[in-house]
Design a protein around this motif. Sequence first.
Motif, PDB file in Angstrom:
ATOM      1  N   GLY A 152      -1.213  52.419   4.102  1.00 42.33           N
ATOM      2  CA  GLY A 152       0.142  52.522   3.581  1.00 42.33           C
ATOM      3  C   GLY A 152       0.571  51.271   2.833  1.00 42.33           C
ATOM      4  N   ILE A 153       0.140  50.116   3.306  1.00 43.98           N
ATOM      5  CA  ILE A 153       0.480  48.858   2.637  1.00 43.98           C
ATOM      6  C   ILE A 153      -0.152  48.805   1.252  1.00 43.98           C
ATOM      7  N   VAL A 154      -1.430  49.192   1.168  1.00 46.01           N
ATOM      8  CA  VAL A 154      -2.101  49.228  -0.139  1.00 46.01           C
ATOM      9  C   VAL A 154      -1.406  50.229  -1.056  1.00 46.01           C
ATOM     10  N   TRP A 155      -1.020  51.375  -0.495  1.00 44.96           N
ATOM     11  CA  TRP A 155      -0.351  52.413  -1.282  1.00 44.96           C
ATOM     12  C   TRP A 155       0.969  51.917  -1.860  1.00 44.96           C
ATOM     13  N   ILE A 156       1.832  51.300  -1.035  1.00 40.69           N
ATOM     14  CA  ILE A 156       3.135  50.870  -1.538  1.00 40.69           C
ATOM     15  C   ILE A 156       2.979  49.731  -2.532  1.00 40.69           C
ATOM     16  N   ARG A 157       1.970  48.878  -2.328  1.00 39.91           N
ATOM     17  CA  ARG A 157       1.712  47.812  -3.298  1.00 39.91           C
ATOM     18  C   ARG A 157       1.348  48.414  -4.656  1.00 39.91           C
ATOM     19  N   GLN A 158       0.439  49.390  -4.640  1.00 39.18           N
ATOM     20  CA  GLN A 158       0.027  50.030  -5.889  1.00 39.18           C
ATOM     21  C   GLN A 158       1.175  50.811  -6.523  1.00 39.18           C
ATOM     22  N   LEU A 159       2.015  51.418  -5.677  1.00 39.43           N
ATOM     23  CA  LEU A 159       3.168  52.163  -6.185  1.00 39.43           C
ATOM     24  C   LEU A 159       4.116  51.236  -6.943  1.00 39.43           C
ATOM     25  N   MET A 160       4.435  50.087  -6.362  1.00 31.41           N
ATOM     26  CA  MET A 160       5.351  49.161  -7.026  1.00 31.41           C
ATOM     27  C   MET A 160       4.755  48.617  -8.315  1.00 31.41           C
ATOM     28  N   GLU A 178       5.147  51.135 -15.724  1.00 28.43           N
ATOM     29  CA  GLU A 178       5.843  52.189 -16.461  1.00 28.43           C
ATOM     30  C   GLU A 178       7.115  51.681 -17.132  1.00 28.43           C
ATOM     31  N   GLY A 179       7.465  50.416 -16.905  1.00 25.67           N
ATOM     32  CA  GLY A 179       8.653  49.837 -17.509  1.00 25.67           C
ATOM     33  C   GLY A 179       9.874  49.824 -16.620  1.00 25.67           C
ATOM     34  N   ARG A 180       9.701  50.115 -15.342  1.00 21.27           N
ATOM     35  CA  ARG A 180      10.835  50.089 -14.415  1.00 21.27           C
ATOM     36  C   ARG A 180      11.084  48.670 -13.903  1.00 21.27           C
ATOM     37  N   ALA A 181      12.311  48.425 -13.487  1.00 24.12           N
ATOM     38  CA  ALA A 181      12.664  47.160 -12.842  1.00 24.12           C
ATOM     39  C   ALA A 181      12.513  47.352 -11.337  1.00 24.12           C
ATOM     40  N   VAL A 182      11.666  46.544 -10.704  1.00 24.68           N
ATOM     41  CA  VAL A 182      11.365  46.691  -9.279  1.00 24.68           C
ATOM     42  C   VAL A 182      11.773  45.418  -8.553  1.00 24.68           C
ATOM     43  N   LEU A 183      12.664  45.547  -7.574  1.00 25.75           N
ATOM     44  CA  LEU A 183      13.095  44.419  -6.754  1.00 25.75           C
ATOM     45  C   LEU A 183      12.611  44.651  -5.336  1.00 25.75           C
ATOM     46  N   MET A 184      11.834  43.701  -4.805  1.00 24.33           N
ATOM     47  CA  MET A 184      11.224  43.839  -3.482  1.00 24.33           C
ATOM     48  C   MET A 184      11.558  42.625  -2.629  1.00 24.33           C
ATOM     49  N   SER A 185      12.137  42.870  -1.467  1.00 25.73           N
ATOM     50  CA  SER A 185      12.390  41.806  -0.501  1.00 25.73           C
ATOM     51  C   SER A 185      11.436  41.977   0.672  1.00 25.73           C
ATOM     52  N   SER A 186      10.757  40.901   1.057  1.00 26.40           N
ATOM     53  CA  SER A 186       9.817  40.986   2.176  1.00 26.40           C
ATOM     54  C   SER A 186       9.552  39.594   2.724  1.00 26.40           C
ATOM     55  N   HIS A 187       9.251  39.539   4.034  1.00 26.57           N
ATOM     56  CA  HIS A 187       8.831  38.291   4.670  1.00 26.57           C
ATOM     57  C   HIS A 187       7.311  38.171   4.715  1.00 26.57           C
ATOM     58  N   LEU A 188       6.600  39.191   4.257  1.00 24.77           N
ATOM     59  CA  LEU A 188       5.138  39.159   4.273  1.00 24.77           C
ATOM     60  C   LEU A 188       4.648  38.469   3.001  1.00 24.77           C
ATOM     61  N   ASP A 222      27.890  32.089  -5.493  1.00 26.36           N
ATOM     62  CA  ASP A 222      27.794  31.984  -6.953  1.00 26.36           C
ATOM     63  C   ASP A 222      26.370  32.270  -7.446  1.00 26.36           C
ATOM     64  N   LEU A 223      25.850  33.401  -7.036  1.00 29.74           N
ATOM     65  CA  LEU A 223      24.456  33.758  -7.317  1.00 29.74           C
ATOM     66  C   LEU A 223      24.341  34.473  -8.661  1.00 29.74           C
ATOM     67  N   THR A 224      23.383  34.022  -9.481  1.00 29.46           N
ATOM     68  CA  THR A 224      23.136  34.638 -10.781  1.00 29.46           C
ATOM     69  C   THR A 224      21.642  34.804 -10.994  1.00 29.46           C
ATOM     70  N   PHE A 225      21.207  36.036 -11.296  1.00 28.96           N
ATOM     71  CA  PHE A 225      19.816  36.297 -11.643  1.00 28.96           C
ATOM     72  C   PHE A 225      19.716  37.697 -12.250  1.00 28.96           C
ATOM     73  N   ALA A 226      18.532  38.018 -12.798  1.00 29.82           N
ATOM     74  CA  ALA A 226      18.295  39.336 -13.379  1.00 29.82           C
ATOM     75  C   ALA A 226      16.939  39.855 -12.926  1.00 29.82           C
ATOM     76  N   VAL A 227      16.869  41.168 -12.707  1.00 16.64           N
ATOM     77  CA  VAL A 227      15.611  41.854 -12.401  1.00 16.64           C
ATOM     78  C   VAL A 227      15.266  42.676 -13.626  1.00 16.64           C
ATOM     79  N   ARG A 228      14.217  42.259 -14.318  1.00 16.20           N
ATOM     80  CA  ARG A 228      13.906  42.819 -15.631  1.00 16.20           C
ATOM     81  C   ARG A 228      12.928  43.990 -15.547  1.00 16.20           C
ATOM     82  N   PRO A 229      13.027  44.922 -16.497  1.00 20.09           N
ATOM     83  CA  PRO A 229      12.069  46.037 -16.558  1.00 20.09           C
ATOM     84  C   PRO A 229      10.654  45.520 -16.790  1.00 20.09           C
ATOM     85  N   GLY A 230       9.680  46.244 -16.229  1.00 20.84           N
ATOM     86  CA  GLY A 230       8.284  45.894 -16.443  1.00 20.84           C
ATOM     87  C   GLY A 230       7.742  44.842 -15.506  1.00 20.84           C
TER      88      GLY A 230
END
Length: 316
Positions: free
Chosen positions: A162-170, A176-186, A19-27
């Motif tokens: 590469g880690i710095v790059w992907i962090r800056q990319l996200m 830019e107003g995109r909704a970004v969902l990131m799963s990580s154990h780090l 019964d999971l409910t949540f939203a990933v919002r733009p920005g």
Amino acid sequence: MIEVRGLTKRYGDVLAVDDLTFAVRPGEVTGFLGPNGSGKSTTLRMVLGLDAPTAGTATVGGRPYAAQPAPLTVVGALLDPGAVLPSRSAFHHLLALAAGNGLPRRRVDEVLADVGMEKAARRKAGTFSLGMRQRLGIAAALLGDPPAVVFDEPLNGLDPEGIVWIRQLMRSMAAEGRAVLMSSHLMSEMELTADHLIVIGRGKLIADMSMKAFIDMNSEREVLVRSPQAETLRGLLATAVDVRTEKDGALVVTGLEAAEIGALAAAGGVELHELSPRQASLEQAFMDLTRDAVEYQAETKPGTPTETMTETGASR
């Protein structure tokens, strides 16, 4: 926007998502956290139409993934960097995805440049390192220039650059107003990257709040104290919840604010060389909150460096 409403998934007797409910919002970069076996991967697979929910809905832009006529233009995703034919080049892997979504060929060249793979474009994917496969998977996620992106463990195999790059990319995609969902154990990278957190355990929602609110709510504040009269000060701090001594003799105090410690020291005539509040970490806050939701936990036997895995519940 990615919306999950009452999402539930059963595998026989195992309730993987409850019964999971949540939203990933733009920005915003939204971090998706949970112990192993918490239901994160199952949730992501349902969002992306790879698994059918037992109940509830998962939509992107108001529609289920399977109902999107050109899904890569709505949501890009990296779930498994190995999901590419090893005999196919990076260029032709992306070209096939572009053709299936009605995207122009120029987008292939653009995303290869975005992820720094121009020189490896004609190499077979089977020759790539894990880091290169991650970059190819990220290129595929960016191919349709989507308003929403989903990254599952995007840092695996990446070097420090590469880690710095992907962090800056996200961060830039969220700006830019995109909704970004990131799963990580780090946890250290999650703390640097995410604005908002969704935390689940045993398939249930545990927390849905900003990064700052999560850390403040789920961790105790510490104060680092240095004094040439440390033992005397320890006696004055008997009312504190916890006082521990570090290897260099400094005291770490939990349960009192820095001003309170300073006042006690002054009243007792104790000289202070340092009185520094310590910022709580996401890692400690997460571990404290999810302690009872861990499916598999390592137990260190007293007197030995070895660990044994204790199963505390079913996992999917």
